[in-house]
Design an enzyme around this catalytic site. Structure first.
Site, PDB file in Angstrom:
ATOM      1  N   ARG A 144      39.938  53.462  49.005  1.00 51.77           N
ATOM      2  CA  ARG A 144      41.150  52.991  49.678  1.00 51.77           C
ATOM      3  C   ARG A 144      42.057  54.164  50.041  1.00 51.77           C
ATOM      4  O   ARG A 144      43.077  53.971  50.686  1.00 51.77           O
ATOM      5  CB  ARG A 144      41.947  52.096  48.717  1.00 51.77           C
ATOM      6  CG  ARG A 144      41.463  50.647  48.627  1.00 51.77           C
ATOM      7  CD  ARG A 144      42.302  49.778  49.459  1.00 51.77           C
ATOM      8  NE  ARG A 144      42.807  48.500  49.073  1.00 51.77           N
ATOM      9  CZ  ARG A 144      42.202  47.444  48.563  1.00 51.77           C
ATOM     10  NH1 ARG A 144      40.971  47.490  48.177  1.00 51.77           N
ATOM     11  NH2 ARG A 144      42.834  46.305  48.419  1.00 51.77           N
ATOM     12  N   LYS A 194      36.071  41.398  54.183  1.00 53.24           N
ATOM     13  CA  LYS A 194      35.124  42.265  53.476  1.00 53.24           C
ATOM     14  C   LYS A 194      34.381  41.508  52.372  1.00 53.24           C
ATOM     15  O   LYS A 194      33.172  41.631  52.235  1.00 53.24           O
ATOM     16  CB  LYS A 194      35.843  43.478  52.850  1.00 53.24           C
ATOM     17  CG  LYS A 194      36.564  44.356  53.858  1.00 53.24           C
ATOM     18  CD  LYS A 194      37.167  45.592  53.220  1.00 53.24           C
ATOM     19  CE  LYS A 194      38.274  45.331  52.217  1.00 53.24           C
ATOM     20  NZ  LYS A 194      39.500  44.728  52.799  1.00 53.24           N
ATOM     21  N   ARG A 225      44.191  31.559  52.414  1.00 53.55           N
ATOM     22  CA  ARG A 225      43.070  31.867  51.519  1.00 53.55           C
ATOM     23  C   ARG A 225      43.316  31.295  50.123  1.00 53.55           C
ATOM     24  O   ARG A 225      44.422  31.313  49.609  1.00 53.55           O
ATOM     25  CB  ARG A 225      42.900  33.382  51.428  1.00 53.55           C
ATOM     26  CG  ARG A 225      41.709  33.789  50.598  1.00 53.55           C
ATOM     27  CD  ARG A 225      41.133  35.071  51.093  1.00 53.55           C
ATOM     28  NE  ARG A 225      41.787  36.219  50.507  1.00 53.55           N
ATOM     29  CZ  ARG A 225      41.407  37.476  50.753  1.00 53.55           C
ATOM     30  NH1 ARG A 225      40.424  37.734  51.571  1.00 53.55           N
ATOM     31  NH2 ARG A 225      42.032  38.455  50.183  1.00 53.55           N
ATOM     32  N   ARG A 255      50.971  44.997  51.480  1.00 55.01           N
ATOM     33  CA  ARG A 255      49.558  45.432  51.461  1.00 55.01           C
ATOM     34  C   ARG A 255      49.129  45.953  52.830  1.00 55.01           C
ATOM     35  O   ARG A 255      48.402  46.931  52.924  1.00 55.01           O
ATOM     36  CB  ARG A 255      48.650  44.273  51.028  1.00 55.01           C
ATOM     37  CG  ARG A 255      48.732  44.003  49.534  1.00 55.01           C
ATOM     38  CD  ARG A 255      48.182  42.641  49.194  1.00 55.01           C
ATOM     39  NE  ARG A 255      46.761  42.555  49.382  1.00 55.01           N
ATOM     40  CZ  ARG A 255      46.101  41.401  49.521  1.00 55.01           C
ATOM     41  NH1 ARG A 255      46.750  40.260  49.501  1.00 55.01           N
ATOM     42  NH2 ARG A 255      44.797  41.392  49.673  1.00 55.01           N
ATOM     43  N   ARG A 298      46.451  33.683  45.318  1.00 57.26           N
ATOM     44  CA  ARG A 298      46.677  34.857  44.478  1.00 57.26           C
ATOM     45  C   ARG A 298      48.132  35.307  44.533  1.00 57.26           C
ATOM     46  O   ARG A 298      48.806  35.124  45.529  1.00 57.26           O
ATOM     47  CB  ARG A 298      45.783  36.016  44.963  1.00 57.26           C
ATOM     48  CG  ARG A 298      44.353  35.846  44.557  1.00 57.26           C
ATOM     49  CD  ARG A 298      43.360  36.737  45.264  1.00 57.26           C
ATOM     50  NE  ARG A 298      43.870  38.001  45.749  1.00 57.26           N
ATOM     51  CZ  ARG A 298      43.126  38.864  46.447  1.00 57.26           C
ATOM     52  NH1 ARG A 298      41.851  38.601  46.704  1.00 57.26           N
ATOM     53  NH2 ARG A 298      43.631  39.989  46.888  1.00 57.26           N
TER      54      ARG A 298
HETATM   55  P1  AMP Z   1      41.551  43.484  47.099  1.00 56.41           P
HETATM   56  O1  AMP Z   1      41.001  42.238  46.491  1.00 56.41           O
HETATM   57  O2  AMP Z   1      40.475  44.463  47.492  1.00 56.41           O
HETATM   58  O3  AMP Z   1      42.514  43.212  48.225  1.00 56.41           O
HETATM   59  O4  AMP Z   1      42.393  44.213  45.955  1.00 56.41           O
HETATM   60  C1  AMP Z   1      43.489  43.589  45.324  1.00 56.41           C
HETATM   61  C2  AMP Z   1      44.405  44.647  44.728  1.00 56.41           C
HETATM   62  O5  AMP Z   1      43.690  45.433  43.760  1.00 56.41           O
HETATM   63  C3  AMP Z   1      44.951  45.662  45.730  1.00 56.41           C
HETATM   64  O6  AMP Z   1      46.103  45.193  46.417  1.00 56.41           O
HETATM   65  C4  AMP Z   1      45.263  46.840  44.806  1.00 56.41           C
HETATM   66  O7  AMP Z   1      46.441  46.596  44.046  1.00 56.41           O
HETATM   67  C5  AMP Z   1      44.092  46.798  43.825  1.00 56.41           C
HETATM   68  N1  AMP Z   1      42.927  47.604  44.301  1.00 56.41           N
HETATM   69  C6  AMP Z   1      41.695  47.134  44.646  1.00 56.41           C
HETATM   70  N2  AMP Z   1      40.887  48.134  45.010  1.00 56.41           N
HETATM   71  C7  AMP Z   1      41.635  49.273  44.916  1.00 56.41           C
HETATM   72  C8  AMP Z   1      41.356  50.645  45.178  1.00 56.41           C
HETATM   73  N3  AMP Z   1      40.163  51.066  45.611  1.00 56.41           N
HETATM   74  N4  AMP Z   1      42.369  51.541  44.966  1.00 56.41           N
HETATM   75  C9  AMP Z   1      43.575  51.153  44.507  1.00 56.41           C
HETATM   76  N5  AMP Z   1      43.887  49.871  44.256  1.00 56.41           N
HETATM   77  C10 AMP Z   1      42.934  48.935  44.449  1.00 56.41           C
END
Ligand code: AMP
Length: 215
Positions: free
Chosen positions: A88, A13, A127, A173, A162
């Site tokens: 999400r 994404k 990554r 996740r 990360r």
């Molecule tokens: P991402 O980079 O989108 O994978 O997000 C990393 C982390 O941020 C996720 O594993 C969640 O802990 C948190 N996070 C990001 N976006 C959301 C969302 N829309 N709702 C809840 N937690 C989020």
């Protein structure tokens, strides 16, 4: 354009969103990037979000909606936006619908990026992300590596794996994605907004999304 990019962690994404930004000036809004910057800068938001993020759990909907409401009202969103990692949960999708109604804008569509699980696992473990909060460029050790010394090609900061990209956090996740986020596919299908894209090569996915936007 005004679109949502839906897909499991590792579906690409972020990469697709960055390429789409160049297309028509729409801005990428990544809740993950916003939260990671807040954690790095140790803001109140960052302190509240850190533990959830390190475990790979979702941050509470109320915090996410506060971030999104403020972000979507910023002037750079007028040209359009690419939502990356938001919504999400069904609750976030319902709140987003109300918020967009209040702002008087509507979505073009929701792009669901489909990628087989084996590819997702490989992408996530290889990554690397630039640690500079205002860059956060994404690399892949196999097909898009940073410099040999591990620094970012764009801003020279270190690239890092990360905390939420350990095998344990990744499995958590993906599990949470299946439970809480995958139901959004059915939700947006019912809303008549869903388009599916097989997302193996980012450039190809971007071309398909551009075609769909221009259609
Ligand atoms: P991402 O980079 O989108 O994978 O997000 C990393 C982390 O941020 C996720 O594993 C969640 O802990 C948190 N996070 C990001 N976006 C959301 C969302 N829309 N709702 C809840 N937690 C989020």
């Amino acid at each position: 354009m005004r679109i949502i990019l839906l897909g499991a962690p590792g579906a690409g994404k972020g990469t697709v969103a960055k390429l789409l930004e160049e297309f028509d000036g729409s801005v990428q809004i990544s809740t993950g990037d916003i939260l990671r910057s807040a954690v790095k800068e140790e803001t109140t938001l960052g302190k509240k979000a850190k533990d959830y993020m390190d475990r790979g759990d979702l941050v509470p909907d109320s915090l996410i909606m506060e971030i999104m409401e403020a972000r979507l009202k910023e002037p750079d969103c007028q040209k359009g936006f690419i939502l990356d990692g938001f919504p999400r949960t069904i609750a976030q999708a319902e709140e987003l619908k109300k918020l967009l109604g209040r702002l008087g804008v509507s979505l073009d569509f929701v792009a669901n990026l489909e990628v087989p699980r084996e590819i997702i696992l490989e992408r996530l473990t290889t990554r690397r992300t630039c640690c500079n909060p205002s860059c956060q460029a994404i690399y892949n050790l196999k097909n898009n590596p940073p410099r040999q010394d591990g620094t970012c090609l764009l801003c020279d900061h270190e690239t890092i794996q990360r905390d939420d990209e350990t095998v344990e956090a990744i499995n958590n996740r993906l599990e949470i994605y299946n439970q809480k986020t995958a139901p959004l596919i059915g939700y947006y299908e019912k809303e008549g907004l869903l388009k599916n894209f097989l997302s193996l090569v980012a450039d190809d996915t971007v071309s398909e999304i551009k075609k769909a936007i221009s259609a």
